[in-house]
Scaffold this motif. Structure first.
Motif, mmCIF file in Angstrom:
data_model
loop_
_atom_site.group_PDB
_atom_site.id
_atom_site.type_symbol
_atom_site.label_atom_id
_atom_site.label_comp_id
_atom_site.label_asym_id
_atom_site.label_seq_id
_atom_site.Cartn_x
_atom_site.Cartn_y
_atom_site.Cartn_z
ATOM 1 N N ALA A 153 13.827 23.533 -43.710
ATOM 2 C CA ALA A 153 12.994 22.583 -44.442
ATOM 3 C C ALA A 153 12.023 21.907 -43.473
ATOM 4 O O ALA A 153 12.446 21.264 -42.523
ATOM 5 C CB ALA A 153 13.877 21.536 -45.113
ATOM 6 N N GLU A 185 15.219 19.231 -32.374
ATOM 7 C CA GLU A 185 15.241 18.666 -33.723
ATOM 8 C C GLU A 185 16.696 18.655 -34.190
ATOM 9 O O GLU A 185 17.312 19.717 -34.348
ATOM 10 C CB GLU A 185 14.379 19.499 -34.694
ATOM 11 N N GLU A 203 19.577 18.363 -36.842
ATOM 12 C CA GLU A 203 19.626 18.616 -38.283
ATOM 13 C C GLU A 203 21.062 18.843 -38.753
ATOM 14 O O GLU A 203 21.950 19.170 -37.972
ATOM 15 C CB GLU A 203 18.763 19.844 -38.639
ATOM 16 N N ASP A 205 17.257 22.672 -34.489
ATOM 17 C CA ASP A 205 16.079 23.497 -34.783
ATOM 18 C C ASP A 205 15.109 23.317 -33.619
ATOM 19 O O ASP A 205 14.269 22.437 -33.628
ATOM 20 C CB ASP A 205 15.464 23.045 -36.115
ATOM 21 N N LYS A 249 9.734 28.735 -33.898
ATOM 22 C CA LYS A 249 11.117 28.278 -34.036
ATOM 23 C C LYS A 249 12.126 29.426 -34.024
ATOM 24 O O LYS A 249 13.304 29.208 -34.280
ATOM 25 C CB LYS A 249 11.247 27.471 -35.339
ATOM 26 N N THR A 297 14.528 17.447 -39.828
ATOM 27 C CA THR A 297 14.849 16.512 -38.749
ATOM 28 C C THR A 297 14.209 15.154 -38.979
ATOM 29 O O THR A 297 13.091 15.076 -39.507
ATOM 30 C CB THR A 297 14.410 17.081 -37.374
HETATM 31 MN MN MN Z 1 13.306 21.390 -38.269
#
Ligand code: MN
Length: 284
Positions: free
Chosen positions: A81, A139, A141, A170, A183, A253
């Motif tokens: 997301a 990040e 999450e 992430d 990513k 995040t």
């Molecule tokens: Mn992310």
């Protein structure tokens, strides 16, 4: 239940005394080792009572005696997301932001993206920085693991399709390339140490989590602040694509993302789910 993948991709369930019940033999010997967790989740309705029985009399090794791998090494699909916390939107586009003065939108515009499943690593690995001269961010999450196949599932029934939760990082190179590329580098999705089954999480709408780098806290939030909460994410993604048992959704995040470099140590703690510690190294 806390479920692990360890050593030679064996499956374990954690007992109260910290030992593992080795439940590898509950899945077919024909299954490739990295696909065992997917098989366990797929057949969970049939296997759960046997796993509970095994946990009551654990036959396996102590957790500190094994190599803990990513608990789900090979989801078929790894979804994520983008910009799903308002304060993260503000920090990315604001003064001094990573993309200062850019028009950063939210998940309402971007919807979602796919990360390569091959980016997954676990507590046995390290985050590898591929380019010394480019900014790479953490990040923090919460990862959602799908339990039952989900196709066009309305949000009211979405949580019936959740198997469990996992701490998830992430990791991201900043820059102009597409998100999926930036990513998806190898080691850019550390997860673990365990998948915690959904019955152990009283309120998925308020899972607290925090991240520190070298002992210094950088991110602290809860899923209460998600723009699209977990049921809405499952509704959104299952409208487009069929989610299968073992698939993972990275839910987004909060504010506080920042750069990491070789030599750092990243610790992500998700309340009630687990603590993931990852070293950062130069790509060998
Ligand atoms: Mn992310």
């Amino acid at each position: 239940m806390r479920l692990y993948t360890f050593d030679d991709y064996r499956l374990g369930a954690q007992a109260d005394d910290g030992r593992l019940a080795d439940i590898t033999d509950l899945v077919s010997a024909d299954i490739a080792p990295r696909d065992r967790m997917t098989a366990l989740i797929t057949h969970w309705d049939r296997l759960a009572s046997q796993v509970r029985g095994a946990v009551r009399s654990p036959s396996g090794p102590a957790l500190f005696d094994v190599t803990v791998r990513a608990p789900q090494p090979r989801p078929r699909t790894l979804l994520a997301a983008p910009v799903n916390y308002l304060r993260h939107q503000a920090e990315m586009g604001g003064d001094g932001g990573v993309y200062a003065d850019a028009d950063i939108k939210t998940i309402a515009s971007y919807a979602g993206f796919v990360k390569a499943s091959s980016s997954i690593t676990g507590p046995d690995g390290a985050i590898e920085i591929p380019f010394p001269d480019r900014r790479v961010d953490h990040e923090a999450e919460v990862g959602v693991v799908i339990g039952r196949r989900a196709s066009r599932v309305p949000r009211e029934r979405a949580l019936d399709h959740v198997f469990g939760y996992v701490p998830l990082l992430d990791i991201t190179i900043r820059g102009e390339e597409d998100r999926s590329y930036r990513k998806s580098f190898d080691t850019f999705t550390p997860i673990g140490p365990a998948i915690v089954t959904a019955d152990e999480i009283p309120d998925p709408a308020d899972i607290a989590f925090r991240l520190s780098v070298n002992g210094q806290e950088r991110q602290k939030s809860t899923t209460r602040h998600l723009i699209y909460d977990i049921p809405r994410l499952i509704e959104l993604y299952s409208e487009a694509m069929t989610l299968e048992p073992g698939d993972i959704i990275a839910t987004g995040t909060p504010e506080g993302v920042g750069p990491i470099s070789p030599g750092d140590q990243v610790v992500l703690t998700v309340e009630g789910v687990g603590e993931l510690t990852m070293p950062v190294v130069e790509r060998p």
